[in-house]
Design a protein around this motif. Structure first.
Motif, PDB file in Angstrom:
ATOM      1  N   GLN A  19       3.415  -3.043 -16.854  1.00 49.04           N
ATOM      2  CA  GLN A  19       2.487  -2.891 -15.908  1.00 49.04           C
ATOM      3  C   GLN A  19       2.994  -2.490 -14.383  1.00 49.04           C
ATOM      4  O   GLN A  19       4.264  -2.737 -14.329  1.00 49.04           O
ATOM      5  CB  GLN A  19       2.249  -4.540 -15.672  1.00 49.04           C
ATOM      6  CG  GLN A  19       1.457  -5.091 -17.002  1.00 49.04           C
ATOM      7  CD  GLN A  19       0.127  -4.415 -17.444  1.00 49.04           C
ATOM      8  OE1 GLN A  19      -0.736  -4.347 -16.530  1.00 49.04           O
ATOM      9  NE2 GLN A  19       0.117  -3.768 -18.575  1.00 49.04           N
ATOM     10  N   ALA A  20       2.395  -2.200 -13.566  1.00 47.46           N
ATOM     11  CA  ALA A  20       2.733  -1.338 -12.390  1.00 47.46           C
ATOM     12  C   ALA A  20       2.063  -2.247 -11.193  1.00 47.46           C
ATOM     13  O   ALA A  20       0.898  -2.735 -11.384  1.00 47.46           O
ATOM     14  CB  ALA A  20       2.660   0.024 -12.479  1.00 47.46           C
ATOM     15  N   VAL A  21       2.757  -2.108 -10.015  1.00 44.41           N
ATOM     16  CA  VAL A  21       2.044  -2.563  -8.875  1.00 44.41           C
ATOM     17  C   VAL A  21       2.720  -1.479  -7.827  1.00 44.41           C
ATOM     18  O   VAL A  21       3.797  -1.318  -7.625  1.00 44.41           O
ATOM     19  CB  VAL A  21       2.976  -3.859  -8.188  1.00 44.41           C
ATOM     20  CG1 VAL A  21       2.143  -4.146  -6.874  1.00 44.41           C
ATOM     21  CG2 VAL A  21       2.381  -5.042  -9.243  1.00 44.41           C
ATOM     22  N   ALA A  22       1.465  -0.940  -7.145  1.00 43.73           N
ATOM     23  CA  ALA A  22       1.904   0.252  -6.042  1.00 43.73           C
ATOM     24  C   ALA A  22       1.312  -0.421  -4.478  1.00 43.73           C
ATOM     25  O   ALA A  22       0.360  -0.888  -4.480  1.00 43.73           O
ATOM     26  CB  ALA A  22       1.031   1.267  -6.350  1.00 43.73           C
ATOM     27  N   GLN A  23       2.287  -0.352  -3.836  1.00 44.96           N
ATOM     28  CA  GLN A  23       2.156  -0.622  -2.302  1.00 44.96           C
ATOM     29  C   GLN A  23       1.953   0.627  -1.548  1.00 44.96           C
ATOM     30  O   GLN A  23       2.938   1.664  -1.488  1.00 44.96           O
ATOM     31  CB  GLN A  23       3.407  -1.317  -1.816  1.00 44.96           C
ATOM     32  CG  GLN A  23       3.354  -2.826  -2.495  1.00 44.96           C
ATOM     33  CD  GLN A  23       4.635  -3.509  -1.866  1.00 44.96           C
ATOM     34  OE1 GLN A  23       5.522  -3.046  -1.406  1.00 44.96           O
ATOM     35  NE2 GLN A  23       4.526  -4.742  -1.625  1.00 44.96           N
ATOM     36  N   VAL A  24       1.055   0.700  -0.608  1.00 43.39           N
ATOM     37  CA  VAL A  24       0.726   2.034   0.228  1.00 43.39           C
ATOM     38  C   VAL A  24       0.294   1.313   1.623  1.00 43.39           C
ATOM     39  O   VAL A  24      -0.391   0.382   1.751  1.00 43.39           O
ATOM     40  CB  VAL A  24      -0.514   2.560  -0.335  1.00 43.39           C
ATOM     41  CG1 VAL A  24      -0.799   3.865   0.707  1.00 43.39           C
ATOM     42  CG2 VAL A  24      -0.166   3.268  -1.644  1.00 43.39           C
ATOM     43  N   ARG A  25       1.014   2.100   2.582  1.00 46.27           N
ATOM     44  CA  ARG A  25       0.587   1.847   3.843  1.00 46.27           C
ATOM     45  C   ARG A  25      -0.636   2.741   4.227  1.00 46.27           C
ATOM     46  O   ARG A  25      -0.478   4.024   4.259  1.00 46.27           O
ATOM     47  CB  ARG A  25       1.605   1.640   4.919  1.00 46.27           C
ATOM     48  CG  ARG A  25       2.753   1.009   4.522  1.00 46.27           C
ATOM     49  CD  ARG A  25       2.639  -0.306   5.550  1.00 46.27           C
ATOM     50  NE  ARG A  25       2.766  -0.126   6.787  1.00 46.27           N
ATOM     51  CZ  ARG A  25       2.437  -0.919   7.891  1.00 46.27           C
ATOM     52  NH1 ARG A  25       1.829  -1.854   7.408  1.00 46.27           N
ATOM     53  NH2 ARG A  25       2.348  -0.417   9.073  1.00 46.27           N
ATOM     54  N   LEU A  26      -1.772   2.291   4.984  1.00 46.22           N
ATOM     55  CA  LEU A  26      -2.930   3.179   5.316  1.00 46.22           C
ATOM     56  C   LEU A  26      -3.137   2.865   6.652  1.00 46.22           C
ATOM     57  O   LEU A  26      -3.388   1.689   7.074  1.00 46.22           O
ATOM     58  CB  LEU A  26      -4.171   2.615   4.530  1.00 46.22           C
ATOM     59  CG  LEU A  26      -5.373   3.502   4.556  1.00 46.22           C
ATOM     60  CD1 LEU A  26      -5.163   4.900   3.645  1.00 46.22           C
ATOM     61  CD2 LEU A  26      -6.612   2.894   3.993  1.00 46.22           C
ATOM     62  N   ALA A  27      -3.200   4.008   7.446  1.00 44.78           N
ATOM     63  CA  ALA A  27      -3.738   4.038   8.785  1.00 44.78           C
ATOM     64  C   ALA A  27      -5.312   4.226   9.098  1.00 44.78           C
ATOM     65  O   ALA A  27      -5.693   5.299   8.486  1.00 44.78           O
ATOM     66  CB  ALA A  27      -2.870   5.070   9.645  1.00 44.78           C
ATOM     67  N   THR A  28      -5.990   3.417   9.723  1.00 45.11           N
ATOM     68  CA  THR A  28      -7.393   3.807   9.995  1.00 45.11           C
ATOM     69  C   THR A  28      -7.389   4.128  11.789  1.00 45.11           C
ATOM     70  O   THR A  28      -6.686   2.983  12.219  1.00 45.11           O
ATOM     71  CB  THR A  28      -8.234   2.675   9.637  1.00 45.11           C
ATOM     72  OG1 THR A  28      -7.656   1.449  10.305  1.00 45.11           O
ATOM     73  CG2 THR A  28      -8.355   2.457   8.075  1.00 45.11           C
ATOM     74  N   THR A  29      -8.077   4.936  12.022  1.00 39.86           N
ATOM     75  CA  THR A  29      -8.002   5.238  13.647  1.00 39.86           C
ATOM     76  C   THR A  29      -9.604   4.979  14.156  1.00 39.86           C
ATOM     77  O   THR A  29     -10.488   5.608  13.505  1.00 39.86           O
ATOM     78  CB  THR A  29      -7.362   6.585  13.904  1.00 39.86           C
ATOM     79  OG1 THR A  29      -6.257   6.660  13.356  1.00 39.86           O
ATOM     80  CG2 THR A  29      -7.605   6.757  15.268  1.00 39.86           C
TER      81      THR A  29
END
Length: 139
Positions: A19-29
């Motif tokens: 089983q996997a977990v992915a973390q991502v940082r997302l920039a909204t402007t």
């Protein structure tokens, strides 16, 4: 619902039975604007912590990279923890339930990727049904 750009390659971790977990940082402007009195309000960028689980995490691992534009839908989760110095930290995360990739991938050609072979052109076998061949093209 958020639309933004990925700030860094995903951090993917595996646990229990693949089983996997992915973390991502997302920039909204939010674009800047000018008020009626001439005051300029600059662009404002927010960073969001996205969490992807199971199959969606594996897709993120394969296809999402720094700079990609994403559309995500999910729910907000708030949590807190104590850091190494005992200071309470608060975290806001988006548990992603649906994602669409909005970035267009560059076309890969044999000249830019030497591992790809030149595509083979397939032709239709016309040994039968040539009776109607009177020089008129079918298109």
């Amino acid at each position: 619902m958020l639309i933004g750009n990925v700030g860094a390659d995903p951090d993917v971790r595996y646990y229990d039975a693949d089983q996997a977990v992915a973390q991502v940082r997302l920039a909204t402007t939010e674009r800047g604007y000018t008020l009626q009195n001439g005051t300029k309000v600059p662009d404002h960028t927010d960073w969001h912590n996205l969490l992807f689980y199971r199959g969606l995490a594996k897709i993120v691992e394969k296809y999402v990279h720094k700079g990609d534009k994403l559309y995500v839908e999910g729910r907000i989760r708030y949590r807190s923890y104590d850091d190494q110095r005992g200071v309470r930290k608060f975290v806001t995360e988006i548990l992603v339930e649906n994602m669409e990739m909005l970035s267009q991938k560059p076309a890969v050609t044999p000249a830019t990727n030497p591992t790809l072979e030149t595509p083979v052109q397939q032709t239709q076998d016309t040994t039968e049904d040539d009776e109607d061949d009177d020089g008129i093209l079918p298109f």
